[in-house]
Scaffold this motif. Structure first.
Motif, PDB file in Angstrom:
ATOM      1  N   GLN A 161       0.850  -1.188   0.000  1.00 23.59           N
ATOM      2  CA  GLN A 161       0.000   0.000   0.000  1.00 23.59           C
ATOM      3  C   GLN A 161       0.884   1.236   0.000  1.00 23.59           C
ATOM      4  O   GLN A 161       1.382   1.665   1.039  1.00 23.59           O
ATOM      5  CB  GLN A 161      -0.915   0.009   1.235  1.00 23.59           C
ATOM      6  CG  GLN A 161      -2.037  -1.009   1.175  1.00 23.59           C
ATOM      7  CD  GLN A 161      -3.167  -0.554   0.249  1.00 23.59           C
ATOM      8  OE1 GLN A 161      -3.077   0.499  -0.378  1.00 23.59           O
ATOM      9  NE2 GLN A 161      -4.211  -1.347   0.167  1.00 23.59           N
ATOM     10  N   PRO A 162       1.123   1.841  -1.162  1.00 27.60           N
ATOM     11  CA  PRO A 162       1.988   3.023  -1.236  1.00 27.60           C
ATOM     12  C   PRO A 162       1.320   4.247  -0.622  1.00 27.60           C
ATOM     13  O   PRO A 162       0.096   4.302  -0.489  1.00 27.60           O
ATOM     14  CB  PRO A 162       2.189   3.214  -2.748  1.00 27.60           C
ATOM     15  CG  PRO A 162       0.959   2.622  -3.354  1.00 27.60           C
ATOM     16  CD  PRO A 162       0.591   1.452  -2.478  1.00 27.60           C
ATOM     17  N   PRO A 163       2.119   5.239  -0.232  1.00 27.28           N
ATOM     18  CA  PRO A 163       1.567   6.472   0.344  1.00 27.28           C
ATOM     19  C   PRO A 163       0.693   7.228  -0.650  1.00 27.28           C
ATOM     20  O   PRO A 163       0.995   7.284  -1.842  1.00 27.28           O
ATOM     21  CB  PRO A 163       2.814   7.299   0.700  1.00 27.28           C
ATOM     22  CG  PRO A 163       3.955   6.359   0.636  1.00 27.28           C
ATOM     23  CD  PRO A 163       3.585   5.268  -0.303  1.00 27.28           C
ATOM     24  N   LYS A 164      -0.400   7.802  -0.150  1.00 25.77           N
ATOM     25  CA  LYS A 164      -1.281   8.632  -0.959  1.00 25.77           C
ATOM     26  C   LYS A 164      -1.645   9.881  -0.168  1.00 25.77           C
ATOM     27  O   LYS A 164      -1.939   9.810   1.030  1.00 25.77           O
ATOM     28  CB  LYS A 164      -2.575   7.883  -1.313  1.00 25.77           C
ATOM     29  CG  LYS A 164      -2.380   6.652  -2.179  1.00 25.77           C
ATOM     30  CD  LYS A 164      -2.012   7.020  -3.609  1.00 25.77           C
ATOM     31  CE  LYS A 164      -1.914   5.766  -4.483  1.00 25.77           C
ATOM     32  NZ  LYS A 164      -1.488   6.095  -5.855  1.00 25.77           N
ATOM     33  N   TRP A 165      -1.653  11.033  -0.846  1.00 29.22           N
ATOM     34  CA  TRP A 165      -2.031  12.291  -0.201  1.00 29.22           C
ATOM     35  C   TRP A 165      -3.512  12.539  -0.411  1.00 29.22           C
ATOM     36  O   TRP A 165      -4.020  12.445  -1.527  1.00 29.22           O
ATOM     37  CB  TRP A 165      -1.201  13.443  -0.754  1.00 29.22           C
ATOM     38  CG  TRP A 165       0.232  13.350  -0.335  1.00 29.22           C
ATOM     39  CD1 TRP A 165       1.271  12.813  -1.041  1.00 29.22           C
ATOM     40  CD2 TRP A 165       0.788  13.778   0.914  1.00 29.22           C
ATOM     41  NE1 TRP A 165       2.440  12.875  -0.323  1.00 29.22           N
ATOM     42  CE2 TRP A 165       2.170  13.462   0.887  1.00 29.22           C
ATOM     43  CE3 TRP A 165       0.260  14.392   2.050  1.00 29.22           C
ATOM     44  CZ2 TRP A 165       3.022  13.744   1.944  1.00 29.22           C
ATOM     45  CZ3 TRP A 165       1.111  14.679   3.104  1.00 29.22           C
ATOM     46  CH2 TRP A 165       2.472  14.357   3.047  1.00 29.22           C
ATOM     47  N   LEU A 166      -4.210  12.858   0.676  1.00 28.43           N
ATOM     48  CA  LEU A 166      -5.635  13.147   0.639  1.00 28.43           C
ATOM     49  C   LEU A 166      -5.853  14.651   0.791  1.00 28.43           C
ATOM     50  O   LEU A 166      -4.916  15.440   0.697  1.00 28.43           O
ATOM     51  CB  LEU A 166      -6.349  12.372   1.745  1.00 28.43           C
ATOM     52  CG  LEU A 166      -6.115  10.854   1.794  1.00 28.43           C
ATOM     53  CD1 LEU A 166      -6.938  10.229   2.911  1.00 28.43           C
ATOM     54  CD2 LEU A 166      -6.443  10.198   0.460  1.00 28.43           C
ATOM     55  N   GLY A 168      -6.348  18.296   2.424  1.00 24.35           N
ATOM     56  CA  GLY A 168      -5.814  18.988   3.596  1.00 24.35           C
ATOM     57  C   GLY A 168      -4.491  18.481   4.091  1.00 24.35           C
ATOM     58  O   GLY A 168      -4.215  18.482   5.285  1.00 24.35           O
ATOM     59  N   GLU A 169      -3.604  18.029   3.200  1.00 27.00           N
ATOM     60  CA  GLU A 169      -2.273  17.519   3.575  1.00 27.00           C
ATOM     61  C   GLU A 169      -2.352  16.342   4.541  1.00 27.00           C
ATOM     62  O   GLU A 169      -1.520  16.189   5.426  1.00 27.00           O
ATOM     63  CB  GLU A 169      -1.398  18.630   4.181  1.00 27.00           C
ATOM     64  CG  GLU A 169      -0.855  19.606   3.156  1.00 27.00           C
ATOM     65  CD  GLU A 169       0.313  20.417   3.692  1.00 27.00           C
ATOM     66  OE1 GLU A 169       1.305  20.534   2.972  1.00 27.00           O
ATOM     67  OE2 GLU A 169       0.212  20.936   4.815  1.00 27.00           O
ATOM     68  N   ARG A 170      -3.361  15.517   4.357  1.00 30.30           N
ATOM     69  CA  ARG A 170      -3.441  14.288   5.136  1.00 30.30           C
ATOM     70  C   ARG A 170      -2.890  13.134   4.309  1.00 30.30           C
ATOM     71  O   ARG A 170      -3.212  12.990   3.131  1.00 30.30           O
ATOM     72  CB  ARG A 170      -4.870  14.037   5.607  1.00 30.30           C
ATOM     73  CG  ARG A 170      -5.250  15.108   6.623  1.00 30.30           C
ATOM     74  CD  ARG A 170      -6.445  14.815   7.447  1.00 30.30           C
ATOM     75  NE  ARG A 170      -6.540  15.794   8.533  1.00 30.30           N
ATOM     76  CZ  ARG A 170      -7.592  15.896   9.335  1.00 30.30           C
ATOM     77  NH1 ARG A 170      -8.622  15.084   9.185  1.00 30.30           N
ATOM     78  NH2 ARG A 170      -7.602  16.797  10.304  1.00 30.30           N
ATOM     79  N   LEU A 171      -2.053  12.347   4.944  1.00 28.20           N
ATOM     80  CA  LEU A 171      -1.339  11.277   4.275  1.00 28.20           C
ATOM     81  C   LEU A 171      -1.861   9.940   4.756  1.00 28.20           C
ATOM     82  O   LEU A 171      -2.050   9.721   5.951  1.00 28.20           O
ATOM     83  CB  LEU A 171       0.162  11.389   4.589  1.00 28.20           C
ATOM     84  CG  LEU A 171       1.088  10.299   4.053  1.00 28.20           C
ATOM     85  CD1 LEU A 171       1.079  10.286   2.527  1.00 28.20           C
ATOM     86  CD2 LEU A 171       2.502  10.510   4.584  1.00 28.20           C
ATOM     87  N   VAL A 172      -2.109   9.026   3.806  1.00 30.72           N
ATOM     88  CA  VAL A 172      -2.551   7.683   4.149  1.00 30.72           C
ATOM     89  C   VAL A 172      -1.536   6.691   3.589  1.00 30.72           C
ATOM     90  O   VAL A 172      -1.044   6.851   2.476  1.00 30.72           O
ATOM     91  CB  VAL A 172      -3.979   7.407   3.617  1.00 30.72           C
ATOM     92  CG1 VAL A 172      -4.027   7.427   2.103  1.00 30.72           C
ATOM     93  CG2 VAL A 172      -4.496   6.078   4.134  1.00 30.72           C
ATOM     94  N   SER A 173      -1.187   5.676   4.393  1.00 31.50           N
ATOM     95  CA  SER A 173      -0.161   4.724   3.980  1.00 31.50           C
ATOM     96  C   SER A 173      -0.121   3.561   4.959  1.00 31.50           C
ATOM     97  O   SER A 173      -0.622   3.654   6.082  1.00 31.50           O
ATOM     98  CB  SER A 173       1.210   5.406   3.965  1.00 31.50           C
ATOM     99  OG  SER A 173       2.246   4.492   3.662  1.00 31.50           O
ATOM    100  N   LYS A 174       0.504   2.483   4.547  1.00 26.96           N
ATOM    101  CA  LYS A 174       0.922   1.472   5.506  1.00 26.96           C
ATOM    102  C   LYS A 174       2.151   2.007   6.237  1.00 26.96           C
ATOM    103  O   LYS A 174       2.810   2.954   5.781  1.00 26.96           O
ATOM    104  CB  LYS A 174       1.235   0.150   4.797  1.00 26.96           C
ATOM    105  CG  LYS A 174       2.377   0.234   3.767  1.00 26.96           C
ATOM    106  CD  LYS A 174       3.629  -0.414   4.278  1.00 26.96           C
ATOM    107  CE  LYS A 174       4.740  -0.437   3.239  1.00 26.96           C
ATOM    108  NZ  LYS A 174       6.068  -0.621   3.819  1.00 26.96           N
ATOM    109  N   ALA A 175       2.466   1.452   7.392  1.00 30.53           N
ATOM    110  CA  ALA A 175       3.727   1.704   8.109  1.00 30.53           C
ATOM    111  C   ALA A 175       3.909   3.097   8.689  1.00 30.53           C
ATOM    112  O   ALA A 175       4.994   3.439   9.148  1.00 30.53           O
ATOM    113  CB  ALA A 175       4.932   1.376   7.211  1.00 30.53           C
ATOM    114  N   LEU A 176       2.852   3.930   8.703  1.00 30.37           N
ATOM    115  CA  LEU A 176       2.983   5.206   9.409  1.00 30.37           C
ATOM    116  C   LEU A 176       3.296   4.958  10.885  1.00 30.37           C
ATOM    117  O   LEU A 176       3.968   5.760  11.531  1.00 30.37           O
ATOM    118  CB  LEU A 176       1.709   6.034   9.252  1.00 30.37           C
ATOM    119  CG  LEU A 176       1.522   6.698   7.882  1.00 30.37           C
ATOM    120  CD1 LEU A 176       0.124   7.277   7.742  1.00 30.37           C
ATOM    121  CD2 LEU A 176       2.563   7.782   7.655  1.00 30.37           C
ATOM    122  N   ASP A 177       2.792   3.846  11.414  1.00 36.06           N
ATOM    123  CA  ASP A 177       3.216   3.337  12.722  1.00 36.06           C
ATOM    124  C   ASP A 177       4.373   2.367  12.477  1.00 36.06           C
ATOM    125  O   ASP A 177       4.159   1.214  12.118  1.00 36.06           O
ATOM    126  CB  ASP A 177       2.032   2.629  13.393  1.00 36.06           C
ATOM    127  CG  ASP A 177       2.396   1.986  14.733  1.00 36.06           C
ATOM    128  OD1 ASP A 177       3.470   2.294  15.282  1.00 36.06           O
ATOM    129  OD2 ASP A 177       1.616   1.140  15.202  1.00 36.06           O
TER     130      ASP A 177
END
Length: 343
Positions: A161-166, A168-177
């Motif tokens: 699951q690569p990073p994607k920008w949503l 308001g500068e919100r980022l969704v991705s695996k491994a943020l934790d």
């Protein structure tokens, strides 16, 4: 303190594979970025270190763990399907239908997590929460021999699951934790150049998700005067969350400072004062026994290391769609740099 984040580095760090105990790829991304401004090395446990001003006083350790939750192949069936065991704490419901990227013999091997289709599930199976033992990975192999030509028992995989920008500068991705934590400590180290004479060591620690073992090794090895751990915490504005249980933390509203038995009072006070000086909004989070972060182990090493915790609000923890607000990440970097510069 002004700061512009290195977003290319953040995205590369998030894309890298690094399940607990197998963090090599993520560690190399961390060290490659650090080489331009710090001394770098890895220890035998696998922790990645970036250091400025060796021999300076005091010695400050900043830790964010590199590992992510993942899976390990435990068995290859005759038809080529893979059985899996968890590396870290999974909700198996989250895995159903996900794409995986395995570290194969000759490079990445891609697959999917399979389960019987809803059409053939019995009524009781539809109502029952799925267990990991019921799931399997399908890499497209038609036989055990074909599967074993590409990977073997012990191969590890992560969510693809690569990073994607949503909005308001919100980022969704695996491994943020908790690649976020590793990103923050290294960016803070970069920001501290010319702002402190202290020896500061940023550590991308390993094996946090299975027991914070890497942080224990790093703390013993470095024996710092004080340490700060950066991790993520649950966003309390997510529907269904109980603030009485998880505390107050909301995306875009600032960082979170932990208070609890393993948090040193002076380090906590210093972080709080630095946040107020810099105009960084924060909320407090209390824990009664342990924090569930690397700090629990760091604080107990040798005769005790004064340790603080800075957390970043995160939605959908331990899932393929973990979400963070970039503004909170920037605030965490500025806070760490301001705190260390004022020590």
């Amino acid at each position: 303190m002004s700061y512009a984040p290195d977003l290319e580095f953040l995205e590369r760090l998030l894309h890298a594979s690094g399940p607990s105990g197998f963090e090599e790829e993520a560690a190399e991304v961390f060290l490659e970025r650090a080489r331009s401004f710090a001394q770098v090395e890895r220890d035998r446990h696998g922790n990645a270190y970036a250091r400025i001003h060796p021999g300076g006083k005091p010695k400050v350790l900043l830790l964010g763990h590199l590992d992510e939750i993942g899976v390990i192949v435990s068995h290859v069936e005759e038809k080529g399907f893979l059985r899996l065991k968890p590396l870290g704490g999974w909700d198996p419901q989250v895995l159903v239908g996900q794409r995986l990227r395995f570290s194969g013999k000759r490079g990445p091997v891609f697959g999917v997590v399979g389960r019987k289709a809803i059409h053939v599930l019995k009524e009781e199976e539809r109502k029952k929460a799925v267990e990991l033992s019921e799931l399997f990975a399908d890499i497209g192999a038609g036989s055990k021999e074909e599967a074993l030509a590409h990977l073997e028992v012990g191969a590890v995989g992560v969510l693809d699951q690569p990073p994607k920008w949503l909005l308001g500068e919100r980022l969704v991705s695996k491994a943020l934790d908790n690649r976020l934590g590793a990103f923050v400590v290294l960016e803070a180290l970069r920001l501290l150049q010319g702002r402190t004479s202290a020896e500061v060591v940023a550590v991308g620690s390993v094996q946090e998700e299975i027991g914070a073992y890497g942080a224990r090794t790093a703390a013993f090895r470095e024996n710092p005067d004080l340490a700060v751990v950066v991790d993520v915490t649950h966003d309390s504005a997510t529907p269904g969350m109980d603030q009485a249980q998880v505390g107050e933390a909301e995306l875009g509203r600032g960082v979170v400072l932990d208070v609890g038995p393993f948090v040193d009072k002076q380090v906590f006070r210093g972080l709080k004062e630095a946040a107020e000086r810099e105009g960084i909004p924060y909320t407090l989070h209390a824990h009664g026994r342990w924090s569930g972060t690397d700090a629990d182990e760091v604080a107990k090493v040798r005769e005790g290391i004064p340790t603080g915790i800075v957390s970043i609000p995160l939605r959908y923890m331990h899932s393929p769609v973990e979400m963070v607000d970039l503004e909170d990440v920037k605030r965490a970097v500025r806070l760490l740099a301001a705190f260390v510069a004022g020590v």
